[in-house]
Design an enzyme around this catalytic site. Sequence first.
Site, PDB file in Angstrom:
ATOM      1  N   GLY A 119      26.677-118.447 -88.360  1.00  0.00           N
ATOM      2  CA  GLY A 119      26.510-116.701 -89.301  1.00  0.00           C
ATOM      3  C   GLY A 119      27.642-115.748 -88.315  1.00  0.00           C
ATOM      4  N   GLY A 120      26.597-114.765 -88.502  1.00  0.00           N
ATOM      5  CA  GLY A 120      27.034-112.804 -87.725  1.00  0.00           C
ATOM      6  C   GLY A 120      26.382-113.495 -86.629  1.00  0.00           C
ATOM      7  N   GLY A 154      62.434-110.637 -72.086  1.00  0.00           N
ATOM      8  CA  GLY A 154      61.412-110.187 -71.641  1.00  0.00           C
ATOM      9  C   GLY A 154      60.528-110.122 -71.133  1.00  0.00           C
TER      10      GLY A 154
HETATM   11  C1  HXC Z   1      13.394-118.919 -89.327  1.00  0.00           C
HETATM   12  C2  HXC Z   1      14.847-120.831 -88.816  1.00  0.00           C
HETATM   13  C3  HXC Z   1      15.659-120.425 -88.873  1.00  0.00           C
HETATM   14  C4  HXC Z   1      16.261-119.150 -89.577  1.00  0.00           C
HETATM   15  C5  HXC Z   1      15.977-122.510 -88.790  1.00  0.00           C
HETATM   16  N1  HXC Z   1      14.832-122.478 -88.644  1.00  0.00           N
HETATM   17  N2  HXC Z   1      16.865-121.405 -88.546  1.00  0.00           N
HETATM   18  N3  HXC Z   1      13.766-120.177 -89.145  1.00  0.00           N
HETATM   19  N4  HXC Z   1      15.144-118.304 -89.470  1.00  0.00           N
HETATM   20  N5  HXC Z   1      18.044-118.520 -89.345  1.00  0.00           N
HETATM   21  C6  HXC Z   1      13.762-123.251 -88.429  1.00  0.00           C
HETATM   22  C7  HXC Z   1      13.322-124.427 -89.266  1.00  0.00           C
HETATM   23  O1  HXC Z   1      12.743-123.975 -90.789  1.00  0.00           O
HETATM   24  C8  HXC Z   1      12.394-124.834 -88.383  1.00  0.00           C
HETATM   25  O2  HXC Z   1      11.248-124.029 -88.478  1.00  0.00           O
HETATM   26  C9  HXC Z   1      13.059-125.242 -87.113  1.00  0.00           C
HETATM   27  O3  HXC Z   1      14.142-123.650 -86.667  1.00  0.00           O
HETATM   28  C10 HXC Z   1      14.434-125.598 -86.510  1.00  0.00           C
HETATM   29  O4  HXC Z   1      15.753-125.903 -87.574  1.00  0.00           O
HETATM   30  P1  HXC Z   1      16.292-127.051 -88.062  1.00  0.00           P
HETATM   31  O5  HXC Z   1      16.402-127.252 -89.179  1.00  0.00           O
HETATM   32  O6  HXC Z   1      14.834-128.343 -88.737  1.00  0.00           O
HETATM   33  O7  HXC Z   1      16.854-128.100 -87.079  1.00  0.00           O
HETATM   34  P2  HXC Z   1      18.520-128.657 -86.650  1.00  0.00           P
HETATM   35  O8  HXC Z   1      18.251-129.816 -88.112  1.00  0.00           O
HETATM   36  O9  HXC Z   1      18.569-128.831 -85.801  1.00  0.00           O
HETATM   37  O10 HXC Z   1      19.517-127.669 -87.955  1.00  0.00           O
HETATM   38  C11 HXC Z   1      19.741-126.590 -87.318  1.00  0.00           C
HETATM   39  C12 HXC Z   1      21.066-125.287 -87.857  1.00  0.00           C
HETATM   40  C13 HXC Z   1      19.526-125.423 -89.017  1.00  0.00           C
HETATM   41  C14 HXC Z   1      21.913-125.564 -88.235  1.00  0.00           C
HETATM   42  C15 HXC Z   1      20.786-123.957 -87.272  1.00  0.00           C
HETATM   43  O11 HXC Z   1      17.646-125.509 -88.554  1.00  0.00           O
HETATM   44  C16 HXC Z   1      20.040-124.127 -90.090  1.00  0.00           C
HETATM   45  O12 HXC Z   1      20.819-124.587 -90.861  1.00  0.00           O
HETATM   46  N6  HXC Z   1      18.971-122.894 -89.886  1.00  0.00           N
HETATM   47  C17 HXC Z   1      20.170-121.920 -90.743  1.00  0.00           C
HETATM   48  C18 HXC Z   1      21.025-121.484 -90.178  1.00  0.00           C
HETATM   49  C19 HXC Z   1      21.786-120.715 -91.232  1.00  0.00           C
HETATM   50  O13 HXC Z   1      22.061-119.736 -92.501  1.00  0.00           O
HETATM   51  N7  HXC Z   1      21.053-118.932 -90.313  1.00  0.00           N
HETATM   52  C20 HXC Z   1      21.506-117.634 -90.622  1.00  0.00           C
HETATM   53  C21 HXC Z   1      22.472-117.292 -90.578  1.00  0.00           C
HETATM   54  S1  HXC Z   1      22.893-115.545 -90.483  1.00  0.00           S
HETATM   55  P3  HXC Z   1       9.998-125.622 -88.576  1.00  0.00           P
HETATM   56  O14 HXC Z   1       9.016-125.195 -88.834  1.00  0.00           O
HETATM   57  O15 HXC Z   1      10.198-126.577 -89.630  1.00  0.00           O
HETATM   58  O16 HXC Z   1      10.508-126.771 -87.205  1.00  0.00           O
HETATM   59  C22 HXC Z   1      23.348-114.741 -89.591  1.00  0.00           C
HETATM   60  C23 HXC Z   1      23.652-113.414 -89.572  1.00  0.00           C
HETATM   61  C24 HXC Z   1      23.469-112.471 -88.528  1.00  0.00           C
HETATM   62  O17 HXC Z   1      22.262-114.829 -88.103  1.00  0.00           O
HETATM   63  C25 HXC Z   1      23.968-111.323 -88.425  1.00  0.00           C
HETATM   64  C26 HXC Z   1      24.898-110.349 -87.453  1.00  0.00           C
HETATM   65  C27 HXC Z   1      25.450-109.363 -88.154  1.00  0.00           C
END
Ligand code: HXC
Length: 537
Positions: free
Chosen positions: A185-186, A422
């Site tokens: 993401g961001g 150039g």
């Molecule tokens: C809260 C999160 C989390 C998040 C993961 N976890 N991402 N908790 N917020 N963003 C937690 C899970 O619930 C899980 O908790 C533990 O971390 C491990 O995650 P898994 O999914 O089991 O791990 P894995 O299978 O290795 O997958 C990793 C991953 C996936 C691909 C990163 O977790 C994922 O897709 N996460 C969300 C990604 C996302 O969309 N983030 C927001 C992006 S937007 P438990 O308790 O079950 O162990 C962003 C905006 C930034 O970041 C803006 C800036 C301008």
Amino acid sequence: AAVRKAIDAGQPAGAAGAAGGDGHQPIRTAVVRAAQLARDAEDNARNRQHAKGKNTARERLDLLLDTGSFEEIGRFRGGNINGGKAGAAVITGFGLVYGRKVAVYAQDFSVRGGSLGREEGEKICHLMDMAINLKVPIVAIVDSGGARIQEGVAALTQYGHIFRRTCEASGFVPQISLILGPCAGGAVYCPALTDLIVMTRENSSMFVTGPDVVKTATGETISMNDLGGGKVHSTRSGVAHYLGEDEADAIDYARTVLAYLPSSSDDEPPTYAYAVTRAERETAKRLATIVPDNDRQPYDVLDVIRCITDYGEFVQVHELFAASAVVGFACIEGHPVGIVANQPNVLAGILDVDASEKIARFVRLCDAFNLPVITLVDTPGYKPGAEQEHAGIIRRGAKVIYAYANAQVPMITVVLRKAFGGAYIVMGSKAIGADMNFAWPSSQIAVLGATGAVNIIHRKDLQKAKETGRDVDELRARLVADYQASTVNANLSLETGQIDAMIDPEQTREAIAESLRTLAGKRRVRRTDKHHGNQPL
Ligand code: HXC
């Protein structure tokens, strides 16, 4: 520190002398509990991370920093010691890399997926503020699911704070990002704003939108690795500057790069002891044999670079990206320098959009951190064709000019062979701002290559020859040979002072070293009071 060491050892500070009912029991209990919590957290981290083939955040810090040098900040911040919660999903602190201080933060994926909420954001910002104040590099170890979903926009705000500090630190202290897990993401813009991004072949990914969103939005099915894995970003997008075989290799690269950079733009790069050896003279002689007589024959410019640098060492940046250009760090007589070269082995060393950006960004990095730039030129010029024009070679090629023309570090250029059109001007010519320029006897400096030039300036002669039944190919070959002999050389550049001297290849290292000594005191001059230039982007 005594308390911290006691915590690490699971002992309260002064425990040995304080045994027995001395009234310190509550303090000792709290310290012991905290120590146990820290150990449990690391056990948990090991179980979770090792199962995925990854190191824990603390193991990564051990690999990055000189042994025992890590001083942690806010170990339990964001935790609840009585409630059994060890702390936030990021570890922050200072340590030494080859004896020099760096600030480092390491996201801990074993705690809520390393996600970033208020506590994590504030910890990172606090560390960055301290690093800017202390004028030391910042290393980020990224392994995170991004913004903590449960905290909503409060988490997003923290990214804004980090972006702002990263921009403030940009060009002031070196910033290196190690991507050792997801960066989604961001959140990708945290590393994107830093100087160098290091990824690994496995377990490392960066993308603005992940495979699931891509599938929903566009219908495209693509794996995480193919979308934003280390290999893709090191070879195709150019987002990553180095592809580590594994975490240890990636971290070692970051340590190596830091060894060439000063702690801040206010400092000079570190210097290293160097003793001239007899082998150096032998190496210098090899330079005479590297460039082939036939100007259409390629050669590896890395062979030239290794003959010029101390101990033949050269640390490439962007090695797998835009390979018609080569950039990286080296030392000359113990002083770190940046080297920029065209690579005749790949597309004759042509400047395309990617090579232009690779060179421009590296020159900017060197200029920000007081590293002299050595440019080795052998290129037929900017790449022709609709594909490149439409990819923005005008706008993106301009970045090379902007970087060289604004650089104020010592700049030394050596024309090895081709410097046409150039490209002759933009690749560190004297006109654009270089200080000392040399040419090898094999230099071919001209507005155009001989065949192209003859086809234009003798078009009518060739046409007439054709109409009168003469041998056009023979005439063209003669004209090309004449043009080659009379014009395609360094003479005019020498006569106009654009080249300071023609040097034998084996004199190259000495000529560069001598120039560096001459230019050692070069001052930066601010010519106007403008806020900043408007760099082509
Ligand atoms: C809260 C999160 C989390 C998040 C993961 N976890 N991402 N908790 N917020 N963003 C937690 C899970 O619930 C899980 O908790 C533990 O971390 C491990 O995650 P898994 O999914 O089991 O791990 P894995 O299978 O290795 O997958 C990793 C991953 C996936 C691909 C990163 O977790 C994922 O897709 N996460 C969300 C990604 C996302 O969309 N983030 C927001 C992006 S937007 P438990 O308790 O079950 O162990 C962003 C905006 C930034 O970041 C803006 C800036 C301008």
